[in-house]
Structures are given as C-alpha cells and as structure tokens.
Design a protein around this motif. Structure first.
Motif, PDB file in Angstrom:
ATOM      1  N   ASN A   1       0.830  -1.192   0.000  1.00 47.47           N
ATOM      2  CA  ASN A   1       0.000   0.000   0.000  1.00 47.47           C
ATOM      3  C   ASN A   1       0.872   1.252   0.000  1.00 47.47           C
ATOM      4  N   ALA A   2       0.652   2.162  -0.959  1.00 49.51           N
ATOM      5  CA  ALA A   2       1.488   3.355  -1.095  1.00 49.51           C
ATOM      6  C   ALA A   2       1.367   4.272   0.119  1.00 49.51           C
ATOM      7  N   ASN A   3       0.160   4.437   0.636  1.00 50.47           N
ATOM      8  CA  ASN A   3      -0.026   5.314   1.795  1.00 50.47           C
ATOM      9  C   ASN A   3       0.682   4.768   3.031  1.00 50.47           C
ATOM     10  N   GLU A   4       0.627   3.444   3.183  1.00 48.29           N
ATOM     11  CA  GLU A   4       1.336   2.817   4.302  1.00 48.29           C
ATOM     12  C   GLU A   4       2.842   3.012   4.151  1.00 48.29           C
ATOM     13  N   ALA A   5       3.332   2.904   2.910  1.00 46.51           N
ATOM     14  CA  ALA A   5       4.763   3.115   2.658  1.00 46.51           C
ATOM     15  C   ALA A   5       5.156   4.556   2.987  1.00 46.51           C
ATOM     16  N   CYS A   6       4.329   5.515   2.603  1.00 54.03           N
ATOM     17  CA  CYS A   6       4.625   6.924   2.896  1.00 54.03           C
ATOM     18  C   CYS A   6       4.668   7.182   4.396  1.00 54.03           C
ATOM     19  N   GLN A   7       3.755   6.567   5.127  1.00 55.43           N
ATOM     20  CA  GLN A   7       3.738   6.729   6.573  1.00 55.43           C
ATOM     21  C   GLN A   7       5.024   6.179   7.192  1.00 55.43           C
ATOM     22  N   GLY A   8       5.471   5.023   6.694  1.00 59.18           N
ATOM     23  CA  GLY A   8       6.720   4.442   7.196  1.00 59.18           C
ATOM     24  C   GLY A   8       7.926   5.300   6.872  1.00 59.18           C
TER      25      GLY A   8
ATOM     26  N   SER B   1       3.233   7.956  -7.289  1.00 60.79           N
ATOM     27  CA  SER B   1       3.666   9.355  -7.156  1.00 60.79           C
ATOM     28  C   SER B   1       3.806   9.777  -5.697  1.00 60.79           C
ATOM     29  N   VAL B   2       2.874   9.335  -4.851  1.00 65.70           N
ATOM     30  CA  VAL B   2       2.912   9.773  -3.451  1.00 65.70           C
ATOM     31  C   VAL B   2       4.169   9.281  -2.742  1.00 65.70           C
ATOM     32  N   VAL B   3       4.657   8.119  -3.146  1.00 63.60           N
ATOM     33  CA  VAL B   3       5.898   7.599  -2.546  1.00 63.60           C
ATOM     34  C   VAL B   3       7.077   8.493  -2.923  1.00 63.60           C
ATOM     35  N   TRP B   4       7.164   8.871  -4.187  1.00 64.11           N
ATOM     36  CA  TRP B   4       8.244   9.762  -4.628  1.00 64.11           C
ATOM     37  C   TRP B   4       8.120  11.134  -3.963  1.00 64.11           C
TER      38      TRP B   4
END
Length: 609
Positions: free
Chosen positions: A287-294, A313-316
């Motif tokens: 999950n991209a949002n979970e990755a961003c939170q981490g 995009s959100v990860v970058w």
C-alpha cells in the motif's frame, strides 16, 4: 633527463591509475586480476625486502647496544671492556651506515604505510586497486607483525558492504589453490569481526535488512564463516536473526506458560532488533499510503521501497526530500521512464525543488560533469550511457520517443550545473590551460561519453578551475603552431555562456604543438604549477608521439619550479605519447568523465607521480 622513479612511486601510481604507465582510461570492466598480479609482484617484493632489511638492521643495532651495556657492567678487565666497546661501536657504525645506504638508495616506504597514506588521503576515485593490494599483501607478507598492521586497514578504511565483499572476492581469488578452494585465515577473520563491531547495533540491523550481495558474498555468508561473538547483546541479537536464528536472548529455562514466554521474549528484544524487523516488514508493503507513513516515521531509504511502489507518485513525493542529492539527480531518468514528470504536476514541482536546492548541491560536492551527463540523458529521453544497454532500453520503452523532456526540470538541472562549478576548494596554484578550439568539436563526441561533445568537455573542465582558482590563464591553439591566443573566459560566465563563447572563437583548422604552452610560459614572469592541454585527438595533433617531458624538465630547471603537465585526449582510447613508464611530471588522460577532475586534483597535489 629522467627523475628517479621508485618502487613506491609505481605502487602508488597503480593505486590511482590501475597501471604502471602514466596513463589513465576509465575502467568500465572489473579489475583485471592477472594484470594486477603482474604489476604488483616485483615492486611489492622489492618493498617487502627493503622493509625486512631495515627491520633486521634495527634489531641488530639494538642487540649490539645490549651486548655493549652488559659487557661494560660486568667484572671484566678494563682492557676487555675497551675491546668490547670498540667492537660494538664498529658494528653499530656499520649498521648505521648500511641503514643510511638503504634509505638513500631506495627512498622506499613500507607497503602497509603506502596503503595507509593513500587511503587516508581520500583522493582515490575508486578502491578496487587498494582492496586488491591489501588482499595480495595478506598472502605475501610473512612477518606476523606486518600482517597485523595490514589487517588493521580493513576495519579502518573499508566503509561499505560492497567494498568488504569485493575485498573478500580478491582475497579468495588470490588465495585459491588449483582446486579453487581457499581458507580464510584467523587474522582476516579477526579483522572482519572488528569491521562489524565498529558499527552500532542499529547500523548492523539496517545493513542486514537490505540483504544486498556482491561478488558472490553476502553478510550471511560472512557471519556464518567468522562465527562472530560480541559482548554487545543488541548486536548479537541482530547477528543471530540475520543468520537464520530467532534473534532472542534466552535466560535460564523455567516452567512458564506460553503467554509468559511470549511476554519475556518481547521484552528481551533490543531496539536494533525491532529496527531490523521493521525494515524487513517494510520491504513487503503493498500500500502506497502505508509506505509513505513508514518513510515519514522511520526514514526508510529508497533502496527499501518495494518495486511495485516505484510508480506511485505519493511515494516519490514523500521520499525525494530525504534522498541524497546524487540519488535525486539519478532518479530523474527513472521518473521519466515512468512518465511521471508531467507539466505542472505536484511531483514535478517537488522534484524541481529537490534538484534546485543549492545547499544540497554544495554539500554533495558533485562535479558538474555528473549533472551535465544526467541532464543530457534526460533531454534525449535515454537512461544509460552504455550504447548496448540503451539499445535494449529503447526497444522496451518505445513510447519515450513520442514525448518531450520536461523543460522546467531541465532549467533546474541547468541551475544545479552552474552551482556545482563552485564545489571544489581553491588550491592556490598557477594554472595554464590550453584548448584546441575547432568548429567541428561541437559535433565530435568524447570517448566513453557519447552525449558529450568535445566543446562541452572544454567548458566542463576549464570553467570550474577558473571559478575556484585565482591564477588561471586559458589559451587556445591557432592556425600558426607557434602562436597561442587568449580565450577570454570570465568567472561570471555560466555553462552555456562559455559554450557559446568558445563556439564564436573556434577556428576551422588549428596547428597544435603540445610543447608550445611550455615555450610560451617560459617567456613569462610568473611560474606555472600546472599545465593542462586538452585536444580531441592526440595522435592527430602529435603524430610523432613526442612527449613534452624533456621540455617540461627544462622549464622546471630554468624557472626553479615543480610544474606538472596533464594532457586530456578526449576522443582517443589508447596511449598516444611515447615515453618510458618511469616518467614523472606528465600524465595522459583519455576521455572526460566524473573521475577525471578527481585524478587531476590528486596529481597536481603530488599524491602520485
């Protein structure tokens, strides 16, 4: 006139250039081990012999003094004492004379001292040659004390996992018997344990969690081999889990319920072990949002981001402000492949701000040639300088041919390119740079850098030196071989200003005499410390392959200087100057890339000959 060239000079030159010759060409292939053995065998054998002789002489001298002291303090007659004293003094004097003779004849350094001096200087463009030399000496040295000194270099100067695995690859290759097997000695194992122990428990956890392997080695292979036992409990927990264990330090066995055991095990986990498990868990996030939170909470590096999230995009947007500047520049090629740098998008704005961060440019110490060649790849919608890899990439990404590189990103690249020209410290040396400005050089490419023209290389090499140094004279060859003309660069010029300036001042034809800069400088009042001559093809302008060495020695003698002469041969790929390998003062470089300025700086500071 040829200056004395020692075994020490040869070994140091090999560490910088990877060859016996005063010639450099970028090594795109792995280190040639048979050639390395052939290059180092004789000089290292001589250096070890000199070091052993010095040590023996020193020991003999100390023993003689002890004999003298013991004889003069016993109850011997005065006549005997005088005779013993005279004999001891004669031997001592002979030893001193021999030691002086060794020092004056060879002027050599101990091999381990050579490695320590070069590695501590921080001027090497890569460690491959140094790592091989350490591995070679580990199998060549016989003196246990010298071996111990050598092993100390491993934890001191090997910084990354990749370098450690490369050293082990070299050591195993050098040590391999006919059946291909080799044994890792206790000295090397102890050095490896010290290398791991110098890291904190959290650093070990992060390093093991990445699970990267190179040269046939991984951390798990090494840890199993060395049977490491450390006093730090947290480190041992991480080591245990990295080698397949559970990573739990258990106490004495007790009859406890399952819930109590689970609670105890959870309490015994160190913070480093928790970091290891978090990192491992993050590698499987979908999950991209979970990755961003981490990423925001634990600062995970991009290397840990799962491949399936590389197009999110959100990860970058989250990770770009946290990435090292070099990785920010390189990531533009992947982002363009994914077609994510679209006009006026949020990601494009964030990426542009990351590239245009001038503080990060200064701290990165990147040379402008790296930014320029990445910018050119981006402009051409390509990803690799290697023509074969790019051919495969182009076939796999045909859609890139129908898009245009984002002009806003290119403008940010240009700003970073100009700022990076101020990244190097001033040397306070006097430079004399001579260019061969011909109109066709705007189309002729540099060897090993197919998207860089010779004209661009002139600017990328000259302008950073002009901006940082106080005493720089830039001239160009003309249609008359005996005439040089000033190139009126200014320190305020930006890259494209300088590029257009040399285009306007280029001639259709020039006649080049590589000794003419020396002739011109000999008539001036100021001494020159560094001569740099840049041509497209040295064999074209100097078909007789004449070396400027003799004229350089004459200039140094007349001016009482210690100048060095560097020739950059942009489009050729072989050595074009005829001179012996024991030459000092002249260096021939092929092509122009990120390593070239590092070698130039090391050479003009006398790090190697």
């Amino acid at each position: 006139m040829v200056l004395e060239f020692t075994n020490t000079d040869l070994v140091v030159r090999y560490l910088y250039l990877g060859t016996q010759r005063p010639f450099y060409i970028r090594k795109t292939q792995p280190l040639d081990i048979p050639l390395a053995k052939e290059t180092l065998q004789t000089p290292l054998k001589n250096l070890i012999g000199v070091a052993t002789a010095r040590k023996q002489l020193k020991a003999l001298k100390e023993a003689t003094k002890k004999v003298l002291e013991s004889k003069t303090t016993t109850g011997a007659t005065s006549k005997d004492a005088v005779a013993v004293k005279k004999e001891a003094e004669d031997i001592g004097q002979a030893i001193e004379d021999l030691e002086k003779a060794i020092k004056s004849d060879f002027k050599e350094m101990d091999p381990v001292d050579i490695l320590r001096k070069v590695l501590s200087s921080g001027t090497l463009w890569r460690l491959d040659e140094s790592l091989f030399t350490i591995a070679y000496l580990a199998r060549t040295l016989e003196d246990p004390s010298e071996k111990n000194r050598l092993y100390q270099l491993i934890p001191e100067y090997i910084k990354t996992s990749k370098d450690l695995f490369q050293f082990l690859f070299f050591y195993k290759t050098v040590s391999a018997k006919d059946n291909g097997k080799c044994c890792i000695g206790n000295g090397v194992k102890s050095a490896l344990i010290k290398w791991y122990d110098k890291h904190t428990a959290e650093q070990l956890a992060q390093m093991f969690a990445l699970e990267r392997s190179w040269y046939g080695w991984s951390h798990k292979n090494v840890l199993v081999m060395i049977h490491m036992k450390l006093e730090d409990k947290a480190k041992m927990q991480v080591v245990d889990v990295a080698t397949g264990g559970k990573g739990i330090a258990r106490g004495p066995k007790k009859a406890e319920s399952t819930d109590e055991k689970s609670s105890e095990e959870e309490q015994e986990q160190s913070e480093a072990l928790l970091v290891y498990r978090r990192w491992k868990k993050f590698k499987s996030v979908n999950n991209a949002n979970e990755a961003c939170q981490g990423i925001l909470e634990f600062n995970y590096p991009f290397q840990l981001v799962p491949t399936q999230l590389h197009r999110a995009s959100v990860v970058w947007e989250t990770i770009l402000p946290k990435m090292p500047y070099r990785d920010v520049i390189k990531s533009s090629l992947a982002l363009q492949d994914y077609k994510m740098l679209k006009d006026a998008s949020r990601l494009t704005t964030i990426y542009g701000n990351a590239v245009n961060c001038m503080t990060a440019v200064k701290e990165s110490k990147l040379h402008p040639v790296f930014i320029y060649q990445t910018m050119r790849l981006f402009e051409e919608r390509q990803r690799y300088l290697n023509i074969v890899k790019e051919a495969v990439h182009s076939v796999s990404n045909l859609g890139l041919k129908n898009i245009t590189a984002n002009p806003a990103v290119i403008r940010h690249f240009y700003s970073a390119l100009n700022e990076s020209m101020l990244n190097y410290k001033r040397t306070n040396l006097n430079f004399f740079i001579t260019l061969d400005l011909r109109t066709k050089h705007s189309r002729k490419t540099v060897f090993g850098n197919r998207l860089m023209s010779c004209s661009a290389a002139y600017v990328l090499c000259t302008l950073p030196i002009l901006k940082r140094e106080q005493f720089v004279r830039v001239m160009t060859f003309t249609e008359q071989a005996e005439t040089l003309k000033d190139v009126d660069f200014t320190r305020e010029m930006k890259f494209f200003d300088a590029f257009e300036h040399i285009q306007a001042n280029s001639a259709k034809k020039t006649k080049v005499d590589i000794q003419q800069p020396l002739e011109y400088a000999s008539k001036g009042k100021n001494k020159v410390d560094v001569f740099i001559t840049i041509v497209d093809s040295l064999i074209r302008v100097n078909p007789q392959r004449t070396s400027p060495a003799e004229r350089l020695y004459k200039y140094n003698h007349d001016k009482k200087a210690n100048a060095r002469y560097i020739i950059i041969n942009l489009s050729r790929h072989t050595q074009d100057l005829n001179h012996q390998n024991d030459l000092k003062g002249v260096l021939e470089l092929v092509g122009f890339n990120e390593d070239t300025p590092k070698l130039i700086d090391a050479y003009i500071h006398g790090c190697f000959n």
